[in-house]
Scaffold this motif. Sequence first.
Motif, mmCIF file in Angstrom:
data_model
loop_
_atom_site.group_PDB
_atom_site.id
_atom_site.type_symbol
_atom_site.label_atom_id
_atom_site.label_comp_id
_atom_site.label_asym_id
_atom_site.label_seq_id
_atom_site.Cartn_x
_atom_site.Cartn_y
_atom_site.Cartn_z
ATOM 1 N N SER A 443 31.690 26.805 22.444
ATOM 2 C CA SER A 443 32.798 27.593 22.991
ATOM 3 C C SER A 443 34.105 27.001 22.489
ATOM 4 C CB SER A 443 32.797 27.559 24.527
ATOM 5 O OG SER A 443 31.644 28.181 25.051
ATOM 6 N N VAL A 444 35.014 27.857 22.051
ATOM 7 C CA VAL A 444 36.340 27.419 21.613
ATOM 8 C C VAL A 444 37.374 28.250 22.367
ATOM 9 C CG1 VAL A 444 37.880 27.009 19.667
ATOM 10 C CG2 VAL A 444 35.393 26.943 19.323
ATOM 11 N N TRP A 445 38.258 27.557 23.079
ATOM 12 C CA TRP A 445 39.284 28.235 23.869
ATOM 13 C C TRP A 445 40.651 28.031 23.219
ATOM 14 C CZ3 TRP A 445 35.896 25.034 27.176
ATOM 15 C CH2 TRP A 445 34.834 25.786 27.720
ATOM 16 N N VAL A 446 41.361 29.119 23.027
ATOM 17 C CA VAL A 446 42.653 29.107 22.343
ATOM 18 C C VAL A 446 43.770 29.308 23.371
ATOM 19 C CG1 VAL A 446 44.101 30.188 20.583
ATOM 20 C CG2 VAL A 446 41.614 29.984 20.224
ATOM 21 N N ASN A 447 44.657 28.318 23.451
ATOM 22 C CA ASN A 447 45.802 28.342 24.381
ATOM 23 C C ASN A 447 45.371 28.548 25.834
ATOM 24 O OD1 ASN A 447 47.623 27.884 22.284
ATOM 25 N ND2 ASN A 447 47.866 30.072 21.880
ATOM 26 N N GLN A 448 44.182 28.070 26.146
ATOM 27 C CA GLN A 448 43.638 28.067 27.495
ATOM 28 C C GLN A 448 42.444 27.118 27.471
ATOM 29 O OE1 GLN A 448 42.064 31.939 28.541
ATOM 30 N NE2 GLN A 448 41.094 32.224 26.561
ATOM 31 N N TYR A 449 41.837 26.898 28.633
ATOM 32 C CA TYR A 449 40.679 26.016 28.632
ATOM 33 C C TYR A 449 39.727 26.410 29.757
ATOM 34 C CZ TYR A 449 38.034 21.973 27.183
ATOM 35 O OH TYR A 449 37.034 21.180 26.662
ATOM 36 N N ASN A 450 38.439 26.206 29.527
ATOM 37 C CA ASN A 450 37.383 26.533 30.495
ATOM 38 C C ASN A 450 37.400 28.004 30.893
ATOM 39 O OD1 ASN A 450 35.822 24.261 30.775
ATOM 40 N ND2 ASN A 450 36.892 23.474 32.560
ATOM 41 N N ALA A 451 37.697 28.864 29.930
ATOM 42 C CA ALA A 451 37.775 30.301 30.215
ATOM 43 C C ALA A 451 36.391 30.930 30.070
ATOM 44 C CB ALA A 451 38.771 30.970 29.279
ATOM 45 N N MET A 452 35.519 30.659 31.043
ATOM 46 C CA MET A 452 34.156 31.189 31.021
ATOM 47 C C MET A 452 34.050 32.398 31.938
ATOM 48 S SD MET A 452 31.646 27.872 30.918
ATOM 49 C CE MET A 452 32.547 26.815 32.044
ATOM 50 N N SER A 453 33.218 33.358 31.550
ATOM 51 C CA SER A 453 32.955 34.510 32.404
ATOM 52 C C SER A 453 31.499 34.913 32.235
ATOM 53 C CB SER A 453 33.872 35.681 32.043
ATOM 54 O OG SER A 453 33.517 36.222 30.790
#
Length: 492
Positions: A443-453
């Motif tokens: 998982s790679v989050w851009v300009n955010q973090y831990n953005a799981m759904s």
Amino acid sequence: MIPPKGNPNPEIKYTKIFIDNEFVDAESGKTFATVNPRTEKPIAQIAEGDKADIDKAVASAKKAFARGSAWRSLDASARAALINKLADLFEENVNELASLESLDNGMPFLMAYGITIKAAQNLRYYAGWADKIQGSTIPADGNSFALTRKEPVGVVALVTPWNVPIAMYGFKLGPALATGCTVVIKPAELTPLSALFMASLIKAAGFPPGVVNVVPGYGAAAGGALSLHPDVAKISFTGSSLVGHTILKAAGESNLKRVTLELGGKSPFVVFDDADIDAAVQEAAVIFSHGGQMCTSPSRVFVQAGIYDKFVKKAVAVASQMKVGDAFTPGCWQAPQIELRAVEKIIGLIESGKKEGAKLQLGGKRRKTNGYFIEPTVFSDVTDDMRIAKEEIFGPVQSILKFETFEEVVRRSNDTEYGLSAGVFTKNIETALEYAKAVEAGSVWVNQYNAMSAQTPFGGFKQSGIGRELGKEGLDAYLETKTISIKLPTNH
């Protein structure tokens, strides 16, 4: 939505093993204590399952999976209705579930509340898939009509971690039930309370006996028995890489059962010179959430040289304001570590960072109070060869490293045995996309973090695991594909 209302002294209603929709004592009669990490005192005595109890639970699940059983005879839409009912019960009992979670593992109550709501949402997502799992027709060569069926693998073992047990019910139980499997859950011995309460909701929702069984116990005995059991078709494990290797070996030695593993991480969090520095500092501070006891924690913060000193100063200021305390204290962000052994490991790694030349900017000690608390800790001038940059700490320790160029930070990000997640902060979308392509992470989050759904697959590269949970891909490991070919009349 029921408003959050934490209870630091919830009633402990369920302490026994759950098999065939009934709570029963362990075959051995043994119990073990589950401990409050805030007070270091026992909460309750829990029935200690071992191989004999696992055998009973698997037999119950096998019977529930048998052809013609109440569970196997249900329409897919009826399975979906049961899963949705379970989600309803999660939401109706959110405060009790979250309070038990916070009591048992120290998680800040509001975090536990949010995770419980999220677990209900994930259950609903997979309920929606129950009547949409389908095969295909195939234009096969020869005089045949070919088609595929998607069928449940059978009895599955779900081994859940101590840090976020409730989250795992959405991750693992949702797809297992949606596909029609039956389940044996082995909760972590450190945090069995929410799993046992959840078992009571399984019965209340109306699931037939044996569809879900819960056996608390120690990993070597109960978990080992599940890994080796010949009637278990698949095992899903979330936890340490060391135990993951053991489970994978046992699965191969027993019956080549399917294995899904979500293991450790040493996630890079990359901040380029053009980033919104304040937003990046705030997101990087998630390392302190739940005492840093999250597999995705951004434990290697790479900051480009042009803003490095400014970032360190701001990071220290944010960490110094971190509210550390009891899970039920309003505004608490960082709660205790799970046990004394974890505290000793974390302090040992902090000491290694100091000895190896990292600059301790903040914290670094165990707090002098009851409970397994460690001060929010920030290191700067960290280099890749230091233990704090290489080993998974699983604690509230922020390591900030400096980099100069894009290619350099890609190379250093990937210089690890792990590959679970990564974050990148930049205002240049081309830089963000190129980094996302280059980094070895699930998982790679851009300009955010831990953005799981619920809709987004989650899992790791390399030593961080095998397979994916969440999303449509989360169904795959619980399904077998059967090909059926039918001979057709010869054309004249």
